[in-house]
Design an enzyme around this catalytic site. Structure first.
Site, short mmCIF file in Angstrom:
data_model
loop_
_atom_site.label_atom_id
_atom_site.label_comp_id
_atom_site.label_asym_id
_atom_site.label_seq_id
_atom_site.Cartn_x
_atom_site.Cartn_y
_atom_site.Cartn_z
N GLN A 17 -65.75 -19.66 -2.24
CA GLN A 17 -64.82 -20.52 -2.84
C GLN A 17 -64.86 -21.98 -2.74
O GLN A 17 -64.62 -22.44 -3.70
CB GLN A 17 -63.52 -20.21 -1.96
CG GLN A 17 -62.48 -20.61 -2.40
CD GLN A 17 -61.14 -20.56 -1.68
OE1 GLN A 17 -60.20 -21.12 -1.62
NE2 GLN A 17 -61.22 -19.54 -0.75
N GLU A 139 -63.46 -20.70 5.67
CA GLU A 139 -62.34 -21.22 5.54
C GLU A 139 -61.80 -21.38 6.88
O GLU A 139 -61.40 -22.65 7.33
CB GLU A 139 -61.55 -20.44 4.56
CG GLU A 139 -59.98 -20.85 4.59
CD GLU A 139 -59.90 -22.10 4.13
OE1 GLU A 139 -60.23 -22.38 2.84
OE2 GLU A 139 -59.21 -23.23 4.94
N ASP A 168 -61.91 -24.58 2.21
CA ASP A 168 -62.72 -24.15 0.97
C ASP A 168 -62.33 -24.89 -0.15
O ASP A 168 -62.88 -25.77 -0.82
CB ASP A 168 -62.47 -22.74 0.73
CG ASP A 168 -63.49 -21.86 1.47
OD1 ASP A 168 -64.33 -22.51 2.11
OD2 ASP A 168 -63.11 -20.98 1.59
N GLY A 248 -41.63 -40.06 8.61
CA GLY A 248 -40.73 -40.87 9.03
C GLY A 248 -39.23 -40.13 8.99
O GLY A 248 -38.39 -40.70 9.77
#
Ligand code: COA
Length: 415
Positions: A17, A139, A168, A248
């Site tokens: 990937q 991954e 990936d 925030g």
């Protein structure tokens, strides 16, 4: 219309990937991407997670659009000769083999430079230099080592990996930027260079705000926007923040009408300070507008979870789409939790080319994610992924091989 990367030739030595997402992007921008695969099996993902027997998987097709495929055994002498010709002919080589594989094949950075000093050699590896540099990585290993897993999930649960493939596809994106940057610099220097992306680094880059928070925590011992501020205690490293916003403006995921049966009947709700009065009016708590316990962001901080619980009493009376419509009228930031089914069926994503229907000669029609980066002078046309070795003869002829030579390569099982 011409494409941004017209004329750029990419020797695509990628698989699975991370690398393929990078070269797919380059192909979408107009580069001629030649994917080199071993005869017989090709990229392992062609055969993984198959939904139709004997047909290239969606895993493969959705990562390899707009490319050409040639088969080549680069461990055989004749295969190495073809690879050398390709290296001389291409601008960029992209690979994501296990560490050292390209060297073992006989194509070190030094050797590639000898063959083509203008070539850009771009690599994804799991880790950069250090104790894990020789490890193979997938991954979720990257998500764990890059700080994503430790900071995802809820305080009372284990680390969680994200469905977003930030290790990936995230690395592929970083690598693609490195490649076009190196191509740009080559215009001035005439030289190629190495472009390296480590998956751990790419994930950490995407988790930058958590390293921010680590340092805030070390300095102050607390973080007011984290759920632990009101309800628990902090340790010495950034805790998992559940669905807190990370910025925030405080936010949380709230139940909507139908949540009992629909796992995605939820909305992300942000209690943005400038629209606080509007929020209070919408949920029928006008008193909070002036109540000193609620009137200012600072006063609200220790009460956030109970505020969200009150807002949820309102959201539970509405579907996520009704809530969106009402809240948006007042500019209250929010977002529905969309299921993959809803996303796949969303007309506006089809219209913008973000979800694309592609026709494949063996699998028929399927959906894919189109190019998320839209260039006004270089529109993307999504072309189906190549069958294994579909362009072998075509590419070899372009490289100057005649039929006799191609047949010899075939006889020797090099292609
Ligand atoms: N002709 C001949 N040999 C070829 C070839 C070709 N066309 N293409 C690949 N090979 C060989 C390689 O040279 C390598 O041989 P070697 O082990 O003798 O050096 C071998 O095939 C296997 O390659 P490898 O990369 O080790 O595959 P793997 O399936 O064992 O490991 C990964 C897969 C993804 C774990 C590993 O490639 C990796 O860690 N890559 C870097 C990180 C990464 O991108 N991970 C995410 C993937 S989505």
């Amino acid at each position: 219309m011409s494409k941004a990367l017209d004329g750029v030739r990419v020797l695509d030595f990628t698989h699975v990937q991370s690398g393929p997402t990078c070269t797919q992007l380059l192909a979408w921008f107009g580069a001629d991407v030649i994917k080199v695969e071993r005869a017989g099996e090709g990229d392992a993902t062609r055969g993984q997670l198959r939904d139709i027997p004997g047909v290239d998987s969606l895993y493969f097709t959705m990562l390899n659009h707009n490319k050409r495929s040639i088969t080549l055994d680069t461990k055989k002498t004749m295969g190495k000769q073809v690879l050398e010709t390709l290296i001389r002919d291409c601008d960029v080589l992209v690979e994501n083999f296990a560490p050292g594989a390209l060297d073992r094949m006989g194509f070190s950075w030094e050797r590639i430079q000898e063959l083509n000093p203008r070539m850009i050699v771009a690599s994804v590896k799991g880790f950069g230099p250090g104790p894990y540099q020789n490890c193979k990585v997938y991954e979720n290993v990257a998500q764990c080592a890059g700080g994503a897993a430790a900071t995802t999930g809820f305080d009372d649960g284990p680390p969680v990996v994200s469905g977003a493939q930030i290790g990936d596809s995230g690395s592929g994106l970083h690598l693609a930027l490195g490649i076009v940057t190196a191509l740009y610099q080559r215009n001035a220097t005439g030289r190629g260079q190495k472009v390296d992306t480590a998956m751990q680094d790419a994930v950490l880059n995407l988790c930058r705000v958590k390293l921010r928070d680590q340092q805030r925590l070390e300095r102050t011992g607390t973080m007011e926007e984290y759920p632990q501020f009101a309800e628990g205690t902090f340790g010495d490293s950034v805790p998992r923040a559940g669905n807190a916003s990370g910025g925030g403006q405080p936010g949380w995921i709230l139940k909507c009408k139908g949540w009992e049966t629909d796992p995605n009947a939820y909305i992300y709700f942000i209690a943005q300070a400038p629209v606080w009065p509007a929020i209070c009016r919408v949920i029928g708590r006008e008193g909070w507008i002036t109540d000193p316990d609620y009137a200012t962001p600072r006063a609200r901080l220790p009460r956030l979870m109970s505020i969200f619980a009150t807002v949820e009493e309102w959201t539970r009376e509405h579907t996520k789409f009704e809530a969106m419509d009402i809240l948006n009228k007042f500019d209250i930031p929010c977002g529905p939790i969309l299921s993959m089914k809803e996303i796949a069926e969303e007309p506006s994503l089809r219209a913008s080319g973000t979800i694309v229907e592609v026709d494949h000669p063996e699998r028929g029609k399927y959906l894919t994610v189109g190019n998320p980066i839209k260039l006004s002078d270089s529109p993307t046309d999504i072309i189906r992924s190549p069958l294994l070795g579909e362009h072998t003869d075509e590419v070899l002829r372009e490289l100057g091989y005649n039929d006799l030579q191609i047949n010899a390569l075939r006889d020797e099982r090099v292609i």
